[in-house]
Design an enzyme around this catalytic site. Structure first.
Site, PDB file in Angstrom:
ATOM      1  N   GLU A  61      -3.737   7.355  -3.998  1.00 24.09           N
ATOM      2  CA  GLU A  61      -3.520   6.084  -3.168  1.00 24.09           C
ATOM      3  C   GLU A  61      -3.020   4.829  -4.303  1.00 24.09           C
ATOM      4  O   GLU A  61      -3.888   4.818  -5.390  1.00 24.09           O
ATOM      5  CB  GLU A  61      -4.781   5.455  -2.503  1.00 24.09           C
ATOM      6  CG  GLU A  61      -4.781   5.939  -1.003  1.00 24.09           C
ATOM      7  CD  GLU A  61      -5.932   5.139  -0.377  1.00 24.09           C
ATOM      8  OE1 GLU A  61      -6.168   5.436   0.945  1.00 24.09           O
ATOM      9  OE2 GLU A  61      -6.998   4.870  -1.215  1.00 24.09           O
TER      10      GLU A  61
ATOM     11  N   TYR B 292       0.838  -1.343  -0.175  1.00 27.39           N
ATOM     12  CA  TYR B 292       0.120  -0.064   0.294  1.00 27.39           C
ATOM     13  C   TYR B 292       0.953   1.263  -0.095  1.00 27.39           C
ATOM     14  O   TYR B 292       1.832   1.499   0.671  1.00 27.39           O
ATOM     15  CB  TYR B 292      -0.983   0.026   1.156  1.00 27.39           C
ATOM     16  CG  TYR B 292      -1.702   1.321   1.505  1.00 27.39           C
ATOM     17  CD1 TYR B 292      -2.939   1.411   1.089  1.00 27.39           C
ATOM     18  CD2 TYR B 292      -0.792   2.104   2.116  1.00 27.39           C
ATOM     19  CE1 TYR B 292      -3.729   2.479   1.016  1.00 27.39           C
ATOM     20  CE2 TYR B 292      -1.838   3.640   2.116  1.00 27.39           C
ATOM     21  CZ  TYR B 292      -2.889   4.141   1.565  1.00 27.39           C
ATOM     22  OH  TYR B 292      -3.652   5.096   1.710  1.00 27.39           O
TER      23      TYR B 292
END
Ligand code: ADP
Ligand code: MG
Length: 387
Positions: free
Chosen positions: A188, A101
């Site tokens: 993101e 991530y």
């Protein structure tokens, strides 16, 4: 402004971040055609403005073009958290060794863009944050220096990520450059995939653009898609209202963002929950109030409305006239608690005399009243559609 995954990836690709090749399909046949063109396993992905698509059945692998057609027809039309899927991204499948991530957000406390990294990617990062906060590292970035490659490499090591350090660092640096370059508020990559061959690929991307900076990016404002937004938010924005759908059952209308925020807090404090935020702005006339009621009452969650008006340049009698019109036209049939104070307060009260509208001298009394009129407290909500 929320972007779709395919739009976000297009922007990231402009900054040199590797993304799997992909195209958008509006029909199952188009999906099949794209899969034929790619000639290998593809992934069919719902393009909706919400995350968690994988869990909701909105992301599926297809090994053959025929399977791509089938999977696309299952996903098109799928309702994911209230968003209906109207198009899918057909992307080349990547081999996955690891899912990481990487995210950037603006942190108001440090007044910095903060880089978040975790080797626990793929899944909901909120879940990781809630259950294993130590698995996410956070690093505020100095706006004068930007994210420097050596810094990125150190952070990658600190996060325990494995893979080609230079490739990973370059993705992070480019993600930061993209974030600043397009005036994003969130960017993101989840998952940031490491392939068995050691390549680094952004398999999913989420970007939210800062609406207040859109004027600097006329090319980006065309990415806005009206049909992908919440229909009531679209209608409200056409009327020029600031409207945000919330998950309670009390419609809230007020003048001025501060007053509306305060009203939401009050409703919460006395055991209610607001269904929306709606600011009619300053100087609203009767038709504006009427339109505001129309929007709020279209929401099936709304069991009653709290109108909180501080009369200044907004005249209370104009507000009353809007309310009366909504009642006379049969739009407003649910309980209303109203608090008006200030300019033309007496005229408003006189206009509403004899109508089943409850007027309260203070906001807190109105809040308590609307909560009890709509069933009172949290139990009112859990009993669901009994309206
Ligand atoms: P969401 O975050 O909305 O659930 P993702 O795009 O992250 O959607 O997809 C969920 C999962 O599907 C990913 O974690 C990944 O395992 C897999 N996936 C997504 N895109 C690809 C791709 N191009 N190739 C292979 N697997 C993929
Ligand atoms: Mg994802």
């Amino acid at each position: 402004m929320n972007l779709h995954e395919y739009q976000a990836k297009e922007l990231l690709a402009r900054y040199g971040i590797p993304v799997p090749p992909g195209k958008v399909a509006y029909t199952a046949d188009e999906a099949k055609q794209i899969a034929t063109e790619y000639g290998n396993t593809v992934v069919i992905k719902a393009q909706v403005h919400t995350g968690g698509r994988g869990k909701a059945g909105g992301v599926k692998l297809a090994k053959t073009p025929e399977e791509a057609r089938e999977k696309a027809s299952q996903i098109l039309g799928l309702n994911i958290k209230g968003f209906v899927t109207r198009k899918v991204l057909v992307a080349k499948a990547v081999d996955i060794a690891k899912e990481y991530y990487a995210g950037l957000i603006l942190d108001r406390v440090t007044q910095r863009v903060v880089l978040m990294l975790s080797k626990e990617g793929g899944v909901d990062i909120e879940e990781v944050a809630a259950t294993k906060p130590y698995a996410i590292i956070k690093h505020p970035i100095d706006p004068h220096k930007g994210l420097r490659p050596f810094e990125a490499r150190e952070l990658i090591k600190k996060a325990g990520m494995e893979g080609n350090l230079n490739k990973l660092a370059s993705v992070l640096v480019q993600l930061y450059n993209a974030y600043v370059g397009i005036d994003a508020s969130i960017a993101e990559i989840n998952p940031l995939v490491i392939t068995p061959a050691g390549d680094v690929v952004a398999a999913d991307a989420k970007i939210v653009l800062d609406d207040n900076a859109l004027y600097r990016h006329p090319d980006l404002s065309t990415l806005r898609e009206v049909d992908a937004e919440h229909p009531l938010e679209v209608e409200a924005s056409n009327y020029g209202f600031s409207y945000v759908k919330l998950d309670g059952w009390i419609g809230v209308i007020g003048n001025g963002a501060g007053l509306v925020m305060y009203t939401l807090d009050l409703v919460n404090r006395v055991g209610g929950k607001a269904a929306n935020f709606l600011d009619i702005g300053g100087g609203a006339k009767a038709d504006v109030v009427y339109n505001a009621l129309k929007v709020v009452l279209k929401d099936p969650d709304v069991k009653g409305v709290f109108i909180n008006i501080f009369g200044g340049i907004t005249r209370a009698d104009e507000v009353a006239k809007g309310v009366i019109r909504a009642m006379d036209e049969g739009i407003l049939t649910k309980p209303v608690a109203m608090r008006v104070a200030g300019t033309a307060e007496e005229e408003a009260k006189a206009l509403l005399k004899g109508r089943p509208i409850y007027m309260y001298p203070t906001s807190i009394e109105a809040a308590k009243a609307i909560v009890s009129m709509t069933g009172g407290g949290a139990s009112a909500h859990s009993t669901g559609g009994a309206q």
